[in-house]
Design a protein around this motif. Structure first.
Motif, short mmCIF file in Angstrom:
data_model
loop_
_atom_site.label_atom_id
_atom_site.label_comp_id
_atom_site.label_asym_id
_atom_site.label_seq_id
_atom_site.Cartn_x
_atom_site.Cartn_y
_atom_site.Cartn_z
N GLY A 24 112.55 88.16 -26.40
CA GLY A 24 113.23 88.66 -25.25
C GLY A 24 113.93 89.95 -25.48
O GLY A 24 114.05 90.75 -24.24
N GLU A 25 114.42 90.47 -26.69
CA GLU A 25 115.01 91.59 -26.75
C GLU A 25 116.34 91.67 -25.64
O GLU A 25 116.43 92.56 -25.12
CB GLU A 25 114.31 92.98 -26.60
N TRP A 26 117.07 90.58 -25.68
CA TRP A 26 118.16 90.26 -24.92
C TRP A 26 119.16 91.35 -24.80
O TRP A 26 120.16 91.53 -24.01
CB TRP A 26 118.72 88.92 -25.05
N HIS A 27 119.19 92.17 -25.97
CA HIS A 27 120.10 93.39 -26.14
C HIS A 27 119.99 94.39 -25.17
O HIS A 27 120.95 95.22 -24.64
CB HIS A 27 120.27 93.83 -27.50
N ASN A 28 118.74 94.47 -24.30
CA ASN A 28 118.45 95.43 -23.34
C ASN A 28 119.33 95.19 -22.15
O ASN A 28 119.77 95.98 -21.52
CB ASN A 28 116.87 95.31 -22.85
N PHE A 29 119.85 93.97 -22.06
CA PHE A 29 120.54 93.67 -20.73
C PHE A 29 122.04 94.35 -21.01
O PHE A 29 122.68 94.76 -20.03
CB PHE A 29 120.98 92.27 -20.44
N GLY A 30 122.38 94.30 -22.28
CA GLY A 30 123.69 95.15 -22.59
C GLY A 30 123.73 96.64 -22.59
O GLY A 30 124.75 97.38 -22.26
N ARG A 31 122.57 97.28 -22.70
CA ARG A 31 122.05 98.58 -22.60
C ARG A 31 121.97 98.89 -21.26
O ARG A 31 121.92 100.30 -20.80
CB ARG A 31 121.00 99.06 -23.36
#
Length: 611
Positions: free
Chosen positions: A365-372
């Motif tokens: 999911g590369e969920w860190h993108n939501f924080g970016r």
């Protein structure tokens, strides 16, 4: 089209210099990644709605073909998580036979893309679109695993996200403690398995073996491959061509394009990642051809859609793979497992396979993108969120289509914002030499405008807006096009309209220094002949001279070739003169003592108090 020239598998290239040392490394890597692929292949198949052996057959057949015919050295092919949602929807709606037909159509599309040279075009899909639908797919995979992870008593789940979540919530009270405990323990083993052991003994295999032993020894009341599917065949099936009918095919074309697009994106992204890890350069069109062949052949043996898998490819590289032989050995390893250990697969609990897929989704999911998102441009964040939401709520095809359209519109907006159309005189001039107005006389009745940036349909209204500011149009309008690198049909039409408007009023249009692409566009449309080729000038000096000819004015007095240099020297002379005047003023001042002059220079003298 040179089809033979387009077909260049990496395997043929690497075999020319293949050595025994390469084989030993490929052997270890192939066996390792084959063991890693086993639980993933079964889990992906079950999540797609088909029996677990379909995933293994895909990994064997498609994995062998992709490695043999592909355009990369170390990519590993097989079923992947990206297909789960699409395949589940097709299977639920049209059945296994039509799922096979749909995959074959996707294979034909992929081969066509490769032969047409579209491999390099995939990289133009914007990052927010690819990450948006990848995160959406990961979220959907997680939603498909809730039932098996918790052991819910649900017969069949719909493919639509909202309906699926509604049914899961309604049956949440039916969860089974043994299933939940086994799934959670399997996931914990996978997540916390030591990284230094991961290369030799993958955590997913450890979790699968321990969970299977727990089921057999403790006789846990959980669902297994045997209880749901009756086990796995101990051989590859004979090839069988599915029955085709036009009535079904016309409904399968759109999902087939979705499979083809996903396979193309996943495989080429995997190839790019492999290039970075392995220091190689892939052949994108050859890779698409290999993916197409794999997706045509795999369904004939009971398999599903396939593409290159980034995680398995990374494992392959880290295990020391050197050539496509490692991928071929990976496929043969899975075949040996089928032949030797298929009867044991019936004891594998679905909860453990669910834990494997949950781990895949968490990493995919590369969920860190939501924080970016807060740090990204707002337009890119909007594209990401729209693609993610549409993937989850509606359909992956719609998500990619809308995401691409939004990204294209926002790109056009950005290009438009960079395009400038302004009047030019020597006070705001930035160019030099023959393209500058500095030191040159602009005749009365002549106006010079500069177009900066791409002259596309999103920017043409700026020309009309700029000219409307003029109270009266000049007798000769010079458009300086030195900074226009590209022009489309709308830009061409804007120039044609400008020329017609000026021509009706007996006024003239002169073009200065157009670049090659805009020049060819205007020439092919016949605009240069209408304007008059004598009115298309190589630089501004010629354009000004042409304007004087049109107005029947005498030639301009010769300009000083050293005008700009003299201006700079004059400015330096004035600055130096001011500095000298200040020095003289200070030296002649009666209040200035030797002591103060010395202090000003920073040199202490006797009696200065520094004793």
């Amino acid at each position: 089209m040179n089809l033979i020239g387009s077909f260049r598998p990496k395997l043929a290239e690497t075999l020319r210099t293949y050595s025994s040392a390469d084989f030993s490394k490929d052997l270890i890597a192939g066996i390792t990644v084959g063991i890693v692929a086993l639980p993933l292949a079964m889990a992906f198949a079950i999540a797609s709605g088909v029996p677990p052996q379909a995933g293994i057959f895909t990994a064997v057949i498609a994995g062998f073909i992709i490695s043999s015919l592909g355009g990369t050295r170390v990519c590993i092919g097989g079923p992947t998580g990206a297909f789960i949602v699409v395949l589940y929807g097709i299977y639920a709606k049209y059945g296994a036979e039509n799922l096979a037909i749909c995959t074959i159509i996707a294979g034909v599309i992929l081969i066509s893309m490769g032969l047409a040279g579209l491999g390099a075009m995939i990289k133009f899909i914007p990052y927010p679109v690819t990450t948006g639908f990848t995160a959406g797919i990961a979220a959907l995979i997680l939603s498909t695993q809730i039932k098996d992870f918790l052991g819910l008593n649900v017969d069949k789940l719909p493919s639509e996200f909202l309906q699926k979540m509604k049914i899961l919530l309604e049956h949440l009270g039916t969860f089974q403690w043994p299933t939940l405990t086994l799934a959670a323990a399997s996931l914990a083993i996978i997540l916390f398995w030591p990284k230094n052991l991961q290369r030799r003994v993958p955590g997913s295999i450890v979790a699968l073996v321990l969970a299977t032993l727990a089921v057999v020894i403790l006789r846990l009341p959980v669902e297994t491959i045997g209880s749901k599917f009756g086990g796995i065949p101990q051989a590859l099936p004979a090839p069988r061509v599915p029955s085709f009918s036009w009535e079904n095919i016309q409904h399968l074309v759109q999902p087939a394009f979705t499979i083809a697009l996903l396979a193309a994106i996943e495989s080429l992204l995997c190839a790019v990642v492999a290039d970075g890890l392995f220091d190689d350069r892939h052949e994108p069109n050859q890779e698409l051809i290999a993916q197409g062949v794999a997706n045509i052949v795999s369904p004939l043996f009971g398999g599903i859609a396939a593409t290159s898998a980034i995680a398995r490819t990374a494992t392959n590289i880290k295990s020391g793979a050197r050539t496509p032989i490692a991928g071929i050995i990976h496929a043969l390893t899975l075949l040996v497992i089928i032949l030797a250990a298929a009867p044991l697969a019936k004891f594998i609990p679905l909860a453990a396979l669910s834990a494997v897929l949950v781990n895949v989704a968490l990493h995919m999911g590369e969920w860190h993108n939501f924080g970016r998102l807060a740090k990204w441009p707002k337009s890119d964040s909007a594209v990401f969120l729209a693609t993610f939401a549409l993937t989850v709520m509606i359909d992956l095809t719609v998500a990619v289509e809308v995401g691409m359209v939004l990204a294209a519109i926002l790109f056009i907006k950005r290009v438009t914002e960079t395009t400038q159309i302004t009047a030019v005189d020597d006070s705001v001039e930035t160019e030099g030499s023959q393209h500058s107005l500095v030191g040159k006389e602009v005749p009365k009745g002549v106006m010079v405008y500069r177009i900066f940036g791409a002259f596309f349909f999103g920017a043409t209204d700026k020309l009309e807006t700029a000219l409307k500011r003029l109270k009266q149009e000049p007798d000769v309008l010079i458009l300086r096009m030195k900074k226009v690198l590209a022009m489309d049909a709308t830009g061409l039409n804007a120039l044609e309209e400008l020329y017609r408007r000026l021509h009706r009023k007996g006024k003239h249009l002169v073009l200065s220094a157009p670049h090659t692409q805009p020049l060819l566009v205007m020439d092919n449309a016949g605009l240069l002949d209408r304007i008059g080729r004598e009115n298309v000038c190589a630089h501004l000096d010629d354009a000004l001279e042409r304007a004087r000819e049109i107005l029947r004015l005498p030639p301009a007095p010769p300009s000083d070739p050293h005008f700009e240099e003299k201006q700079k020297l004059e400015a330096a002379r004035q600055e130096l003169a001011g500095a000298l005047a200040r020095v003289n003023e200070v030296l002649k001042s009666p209040s200035t003592s030797g002591y103060e002059l010395t202090r000003a220079k920073g040199k202490p003298t006797v009696g200065s108090g520094d004793g």
